[in-house]
Enzyme design. Structure first.
Site, PDB file in Angstrom:
ATOM      1  N   ALA A 292     -49.595  49.713   0.658  1.00 23.63           N
ATOM      2  CA  ALA A 292     -48.355  50.497   0.658  1.00 23.63           C
ATOM      3  C   ALA A 292     -48.514  51.858   1.334  1.00 23.63           C
ATOM      4  CB  ALA A 292     -47.857  50.672  -0.776  1.00 23.63           C
TER       5      ALA A 292
ATOM      6  N   CYS B 190     -45.808  43.898  -5.931  1.00 23.90           N
ATOM      7  CA  CYS B 190     -44.949  43.639  -7.088  1.00 23.90           C
ATOM      8  C   CYS B 190     -44.368  42.228  -7.082  1.00 23.90           C
ATOM      9  CB  CYS B 190     -43.815  44.666  -7.141  1.00 23.90           C
ATOM     10  SG  CYS B 190     -44.396  46.348  -7.452  1.00 23.90           S
TER      11      CYS B 190
ATOM     12  N   ASN C  10     -45.480  54.362  -1.125  1.00 22.66           N
ATOM     13  CA  ASN C  10     -44.814  54.314   0.172  1.00 22.66           C
ATOM     14  C   ASN C  10     -44.331  55.686   0.618  1.00 22.66           C
ATOM     15  OD1 ASN C  10     -44.317  51.462   1.438  1.00 22.66           O
ATOM     16  ND2 ASN C  10     -44.208  51.155  -0.771  1.00 22.66           N
TER      17      ASN C  10
ATOM     18  N   TYR D 238     -15.931  51.860 -11.612  1.00 25.01           N
ATOM     19  CA  TYR D 238     -15.546  50.900 -12.655  1.00 25.01           C
ATOM     20  C   TYR D 238     -14.910  49.680 -12.020  1.00 25.01           C
ATOM     21  CZ  TYR D 238     -12.252  48.602 -15.817  1.00 25.01           C
ATOM     22  OH  TYR D 238     -11.534  47.666 -16.499  1.00 25.01           O
TER      23      TYR D 238
END
Length: 450
Positions: free
Chosen positions: A14, A46, A307, A428
């Site tokens: 990374a 990951c 990173n 929303y």
């Protein structure tokens, strides 16, 4: 002919890959050499549990850029080249070409140390038996995947209940294997407060994972291959063991170069990722960072941090003036069907720092309750009782937790109070959130603590 300024980067995942790419992109006249002791560079660590689980069909999909792609951009990538010594005074490296079985000397003008972290291996008998694995590199993930194919385990033990341990417990369950997680702490995921970690524990057990807390591993036993894990309280049959008790910064080369160590034994760096040694930078899982909420130097190794730090280091080597402003300690994962996220300080961490805190924990829905698929979302906020500044937050739910945490991380970066948070203009739509978002409800409840 004048030799170009040369940047050498040690470590190609990374931070190292980001540093090399950014430096070359910023200053195309710079000679950039990237040295990686393993066979792979620039991959997504990951994603390795998902690959082992079979969710990702090929490990190749985890590789962001190959050495050939870097070469087309002018970066000289040398895989299976291990730096064995650093002469900082003369700016020279001794490099072992592992594939070619030769050593050579390499000079540099600037050096980025991005050697990452290494898995902690306690000094316990039996950890050298076949069938005992760690998961740090892509090569590790390939070895575990191959072991699952060639020797189907009858029982798996995962030692450690942090991110890697629990993700791998889920990965092994995807292969219909019986899994036992052994953790010496009184809870899983010690980076959560206890009442939040209980939700994760319930999720694990609902999927058939046996979890043993307050249990200390004494040794592994077997003839050539591991056959059982021995704890202080008994023996657990297992012919595959994953050791996931944490990592430590890999700083041998940095120390040899005279780099001072800081938080957690990681390389001490300033905002520009410079060490105390002229011409040497450090970035990623071997370097410390500043925790924004307190200003303390910390060691929290995460891919996002690596990173960004690598990018800052590469930019500064290439002549820019960039700063890395620190981290909020933001992290997220998914354990079976549960998204788990945190940022800033937990209540336990804040109290340990001597802060007077108020907290609130609420349960709401991740979208409008009447909308199909609406599910439970738990939120905990931690604030300073005096300044009312937001110190941290934790979210757990079937969906929505992993990205909602970003709102709280942004608020921490901006040093906002919980009262500021109540004024946020949230979006929303019934399919994604209720008119009162779960984090907004938590902020309203917490703001009453006056």
């Amino acid at each position: 002919m004048v030799r170009k300024q040369r940047l050498v980067v040690i470590g190609g995942v990374a931070a190292g890959a980001s540093a090399a790419a950014k430096a070359k992109r910023t200053n195309p006249e710079l000679e950039v050499i990237l040295l990686e002791r393993g066979p792979f560079i620039s991959y997504g660590s990951c994603g390795m549990p998902a690959f082992i689980a079979g969710m990702i069909p090929s490990a190749d999909e985890l590789i962001a850029r190959s050495p050939e792609e870097f070469a087309r951009r002018g970066v000289d990538v040398r895989t299976q080249h291990q730096v064995v010594a650093v002469d900082a005074q003369n700016k020279r490296l001794l490099v072992a070409d592992l594939a070619g079985a030769r050593d050579y000397s390499l000079s540099y003008d600037d050096l980025v140390i991005a050697t990452g972290a290494e898995a902690i291996r306690p000094r316990l008998p039996g950890l050298d038996l076949d069938g005992v694995f760690v998961l740090r590199t892509l090569s590790d993930s390939l070895a575990i995947s191959e072991a699952l194919k060639t020797h189907r385990p009858s029982g798996v033990v995962v030692i450690g209940a942090g991110y890697v341990g629990l993700l791998m417990a889920a990965a092994f369950c995807a292969h219909d294997l019986p899994v036992t997680v052994v953790e010496m702490a009184p809870q899983v995921m010690v980076n959560l407060d206890e009442e939040m970690s209980t939700l994760v524990l319930e999720e694990l057990r609902s999927h058939g994972v046996r979890v043993l807390l307050n249990e200390k591993v004494v040794r592994c036993e077997g003839r050539n291959r591991v056959e059982k894990v021995v704890t202080e309280n008994g023996k657990i049959p297992a012919d595959l063991v994953l050791l996931a008790v944490g990592v430590r910064p890999n700083t041998r080369l940095a120390q040899e170069a005279g780099v001072q160590l800081g938080a957690g034994g990681a390389a001490a760096v300033d905002k520009h990722m410079r060490t105390n040694v002229a011409g040497i930078y450090a970035a990623g899982d071997c370097a410390e960072a500043v925790l924004q909420v307190t200003g303390d130097k910390v060691y929290i190794p995460l891919g996002t941090t690596a990173n960004k730090q690598g990018r800052v280091a590469g930019a500064n080597v290439a002549g820019m003036d960039c700063a890395f402003e620190g981290i909020a300690g933001t992290a997220a994962t998914k354990i079976f069907g549960l998204e788990v996220a945190r940022t800033g300080l937990t209540e336990r961490e804040a109290v340990a720092k001597g802060l007077s805190v108020h907290t609130s924990q609420i349960t709401a829905k991740d979208r409008s309750g009447y909308y199909p698929g609406a599910s439970r979302l738990d939120v905990k906020l931690v604030i300073d009782a005096d300044s009312r500044q937001l110190l941290g937050g934790q979210l757990i739910g079937a969906s929505g937790a992993a990205k909602r945490i970003d709102v709280l991380a942004a608020a921490i970066y901006a040093q906002m109070t919980v009262d500021d948070l109540t004024h946020f203009d949230y979006s929303y739509t019934p399919s994604a959130a209720s008119v009162w978002d779960a984090t907004l409800i938590a902020a309203n409840v917490t703001s009453r603590c006056k």
